[in-house]
Motif scaffolding. Sequence first.
Motif, PDB file in Angstrom:
ATOM      1  N   LEU A  11      -0.825  39.513  -7.118  1.00  0.00           N
ATOM      2  CA  LEU A  11      -1.709  38.395  -7.425  1.00  0.00           C
ATOM      3  C   LEU A  11      -0.962  37.248  -8.120  1.00  0.00           C
ATOM      4  O   LEU A  11      -1.285  36.862  -9.247  1.00  0.00           O
ATOM      5  N   PRO A  12       0.040  36.683  -7.480  1.00  0.00           N
ATOM      6  CA  PRO A  12       0.702  35.506  -8.061  1.00  0.00           C
ATOM      7  C   PRO A  12      -0.259  34.327  -8.121  1.00  0.00           C
ATOM      8  O   PRO A  12      -1.023  34.092  -7.187  1.00  0.00           O
ATOM      9  N   PHE A  13      -0.208  33.579  -9.235  1.00  0.00           N
ATOM     10  CA  PHE A  13      -1.203  32.522  -9.430  1.00  0.00           C
ATOM     11  C   PHE A  13      -0.549  31.175  -9.722  1.00  0.00           C
ATOM     12  O   PHE A  13      -0.356  30.374  -8.831  1.00  0.00           O
ATOM     13  N   ARG A  14      -0.174  30.889 -10.956  1.00  0.00           N
ATOM     14  CA  ARG A  14       0.436  29.597 -11.267  1.00  0.00           C
ATOM     15  C   ARG A  14       1.966  29.693 -11.191  1.00  0.00           C
ATOM     16  O   ARG A  14       2.553  30.764 -11.315  1.00  0.00           O
ATOM     17  N   ILE A  15       2.602  28.513 -11.017  1.00  0.00           N
ATOM     18  CA  ILE A  15       4.035  28.466 -10.744  1.00  0.00           C
ATOM     19  C   ILE A  15       4.651  27.265 -11.440  1.00  0.00           C
ATOM     20  O   ILE A  15       3.996  26.236 -11.646  1.00  0.00           O
ATOM     21  N   ALA A  16       5.908  27.401 -11.847  1.00  0.00           N
ATOM     22  CA  ALA A  16       6.666  26.317 -12.465  1.00  0.00           C
ATOM     23  C   ALA A  16       8.100  26.394 -11.959  1.00  0.00           C
ATOM     24  O   ALA A  16       8.541  27.437 -11.471  1.00  0.00           O
ATOM     25  N   VAL A  17       8.843  25.302 -12.097  1.00  0.00           N
ATOM     26  CA  VAL A  17      10.197  25.267 -11.558  1.00  0.00           C
ATOM     27  C   VAL A  17      11.074  24.396 -12.441  1.00  0.00           C
ATOM     28  O   VAL A  17      10.603  23.410 -13.030  1.00  0.00           O
ATOM     29  N   ASP A  18      12.348  24.782 -12.586  1.00  0.00           N
ATOM     30  CA  ASP A  18      13.335  23.922 -13.226  1.00  0.00           C
ATOM     31  C   ASP A  18      14.524  23.776 -12.285  1.00  0.00           C
ATOM     32  O   ASP A  18      14.429  24.105 -11.092  1.00  0.00           O
ATOM     33  N   GLU A  19      15.659  23.294 -12.800  1.00  0.00           N
ATOM     34  CA  GLU A  19      16.788  23.033 -11.916  1.00  0.00           C
ATOM     35  C   GLU A  19      17.451  24.307 -11.403  1.00  0.00           C
ATOM     36  O   GLU A  19      18.231  24.264 -10.450  1.00  0.00           O
ATOM     37  N   ARG A  20      17.143  25.453 -11.994  1.00  0.00           N
ATOM     38  CA  ARG A  20      17.798  26.704 -11.613  1.00  0.00           C
ATOM     39  C   ARG A  20      16.875  27.708 -10.942  1.00  0.00           C
ATOM     40  O   ARG A  20      17.280  28.414 -10.023  1.00  0.00           O
ATOM     41  N   CYS A  21      15.652  27.808 -11.442  1.00  0.00           N
ATOM     42  CA  CYS A  21      14.791  28.923 -11.060  1.00  0.00           C
ATOM     43  C   CYS A  21      13.355  28.488 -10.802  1.00  0.00           C
ATOM     44  O   CYS A  21      12.917  27.430 -11.262  1.00  0.00           O
ATOM     45  N   VAL A  22      12.656  29.357 -10.098  1.00  0.00           N
ATOM     46  CA  VAL A  22      11.212  29.268  -9.907  1.00  0.00           C
ATOM     47  C   VAL A  22      10.589  30.387 -10.738  1.00  0.00           C
ATOM     48  O   VAL A  22      11.088  31.515 -10.745  1.00  0.00           O
ATOM     49  N   TYR A  23       9.498  30.060 -11.453  1.00  0.00           N
ATOM     50  CA  TYR A  23       8.823  31.017 -12.331  1.00  0.00           C
ATOM     51  C   TYR A  23       7.351  31.089 -11.934  1.00  0.00           C
ATOM     52  O   TYR A  23       6.748  30.068 -11.596  1.00  0.00           O
ATOM     53  N   TRP A  24       6.761  32.273 -12.007  1.00  0.00           N
ATOM     54  CA  TRP A  24       5.337  32.376 -11.691  1.00  0.00           C
ATOM     55  C   TRP A  24       4.702  33.534 -12.449  1.00  0.00           C
ATOM     56  O   TRP A  24       5.390  34.412 -12.982  1.00  0.00           O
ATOM     57  N   THR A  25       3.368  33.492 -12.483  1.00  0.00           N
ATOM     58  CA  THR A  25       2.594  34.553 -13.118  1.00  0.00           C
ATOM     59  C   THR A  25       2.050  35.484 -12.045  1.00  0.00           C
ATOM     60  O   THR A  25       1.441  35.031 -11.076  1.00  0.00           O
ATOM     61  N   ASN A  26       2.279  36.771 -12.201  1.00  0.00           N
ATOM     62  CA  ASN A  26       1.600  37.798 -11.420  1.00  0.00           C
ATOM     63  C   ASN A  26       0.456  38.320 -12.287  1.00  0.00           C
ATOM     64  O   ASN A  26       0.676  39.036 -13.272  1.00  0.00           O
ATOM     65  N   MET A  27      -0.790  37.986 -11.941  1.00  0.00           N
ATOM     66  CA  MET A  27      -1.915  38.301 -12.813  1.00  0.00           C
ATOM     67  C   MET A  27      -2.190  39.793 -12.899  1.00  0.00           C
ATOM     68  O   MET A  27      -2.660  40.287 -13.925  1.00  0.00           O
ATOM     69  N   GLY A  28      -1.945  40.541 -11.827  1.00  0.00           N
ATOM     70  CA  GLY A  28      -2.219  41.968 -11.866  1.00  0.00           C
ATOM     71  C   GLY A  28      -3.707  42.267 -11.857  1.00  0.00           C
ATOM     72  O   GLY A  28      -4.524  41.510 -11.326  1.00  0.00           O
ATOM     73  N   SER A  29      -4.095  43.370 -12.480  1.00  0.00           N
ATOM     74  CA  SER A  29      -5.482  43.841 -12.470  1.00  0.00           C
ATOM     75  C   SER A  29      -6.322  43.134 -13.526  1.00  0.00           C
ATOM     76  O   SER A  29      -5.814  42.708 -14.563  1.00  0.00           O
ATOM     77  N   ALA A  30      -7.641  43.068 -13.264  1.00  0.00           N
ATOM     78  CA  ALA A  30      -8.558  42.444 -14.213  1.00  0.00           C
ATOM     79  C   ALA A  30      -8.826  43.324 -15.423  1.00  0.00           C
ATOM     80  O   ALA A  30      -9.280  42.828 -16.458  1.00  0.00           O
ATOM     81  N   ASP A  31      -8.556  44.637 -15.320  1.00  0.00           N
ATOM     82  CA  ASP A  31      -8.899  45.553 -16.407  1.00  0.00           C
ATOM     83  C   ASP A  31      -7.689  46.310 -16.960  1.00  0.00           C
ATOM     84  O   ASP A  31      -7.851  47.291 -17.672  1.00  0.00           O
ATOM     85  N   LYS A  32      -6.475  45.847 -16.625  1.00  0.00           N
ATOM     86  CA  LYS A  32      -5.274  46.524 -17.098  1.00  0.00           C
ATOM     87  C   LYS A  32      -4.225  45.507 -17.536  1.00  0.00           C
ATOM     88  O   LYS A  32      -4.257  44.353 -17.122  1.00  0.00           O
ATOM     89  N   ALA A  33      -3.310  45.951 -18.356  1.00  0.00           N
ATOM     90  CA  ALA A  33      -2.177  45.111 -18.759  1.00  0.00           C
ATOM     91  C   ALA A  33      -1.007  45.400 -17.830  1.00  0.00           C
ATOM     92  O   ALA A  33       0.022  45.961 -18.223  1.00  0.00           O
ATOM     93  N   ASP A  34      -1.165  45.025 -16.560  1.00  0.00           N
ATOM     94  CA  ASP A  34      -0.107  45.275 -15.589  1.00  0.00           C
ATOM     95  C   ASP A  34       0.375  43.985 -14.926  1.00  0.00           C
ATOM     96  O   ASP A  34       0.993  44.012 -13.863  1.00  0.00           O
ATOM     97  N   GLY A  35       0.112  42.832 -15.569  1.00  0.00           N
ATOM     98  CA  GLY A  35       0.621  41.561 -15.079  1.00  0.00           C
ATOM     99  C   GLY A  35       2.076  41.360 -15.457  1.00  0.00           C
ATOM    100  O   GLY A  35       2.637  42.095 -16.277  1.00  0.00           O
TER     101      GLY A  35
END
Length: 331
Positions: A249-273
């Motif tokens: 479940l990748p959601f938001r994304i950001a980028v700099d001169e070296r890398c791309v970064y994103w959030t994997n949200m995971g489950s709604a009821d677990k800390a698995d993001g």
Amino acid sequence: MSASTGSEPIVLASGQDHPYGIVAEGDFLYWTNYGEAPSFDVGGELPAGHREDRGAVMAMRKDGTSLVTLAPHQHQPNGIAATSTHVFWTSYGLRGGGAVWKVERGGGEPTRLAAGLRTVGAIAVAGRHAVFVSFFDFMDDDVMRVPIEGGEVTTLASRQNPAGIALFGAEVYWTNFVGGQVMRVPVQGGQPQEVTRPEAARRGMTGIAVRDGALYCTNAGDAGGSGGTVLTMRTDGTGSRMLARDQRLPFRIAVDERCVYWTNMGSADKADGAIMSVPIDGGTPAVLASGQRQPIGIAVDDAAIYWVNLAHGSKEGQVMALAKPPHPARV
């Protein structure tokens, strides 16, 4: 397959009520506390006096000090953007009360730039205009703009389903979640154009970022939250290539001169993001932080990665920071 890094994230703020969007500007972080569990149970429109305005717009120095509430008693604050002088945000308004706001970065009385809207989501600022979207009605939503000093709202594109928004030059780009396209239109108005080739459209497009003439996008994957992807293409749609597969479940994304970064949200009821990264020119995706509770918004600066953990269904949301790895992982 994903690599991992040795850096450890730190908690900058805890006890936040469903933090959603985050932006880094100068020495400060700004974020929206939605104030309730985000829901699509729309029901009927509620009169203003019957809405619970439990959200807030928050500010804090990047070192974790000087936490302040810039705007309390907000109705479902959602998307957020900042300039050198002001912070801008949207009030989602699932059952009415959608709006666009601004406040001086140093604090003061918020100014409402647009009202009478519903389901207002992502926002970006382009020169003298704030560009924002409605997001709910399955290819019946809009991309709009309003002057940052206030005035008439102009619809730039209709019959869209824009989940994410980004600006590059004189154009605004967005992802259509249901339609699966990347779209663009001039900020000053014109004919919307599909950036992605029709055969490349895939339902689930979410976040979008742009840098140096290239777009970077997340696709949430299937309904079960698996099979998510991260891809890049030039702003004219050519040169499309996959940067990461099998994301959760990748959601938001950001980028700099070296890398791309994103959030994997995971489950709604677990800390698995997780917070992920990959070199901008390709390589092995790296897990920067795991065990996160629905990480959603993300921002970067020269020194660190910042994100918010939604912590769905609780008031245990967090604002997090992680020093950037000294060198991106490569194959």
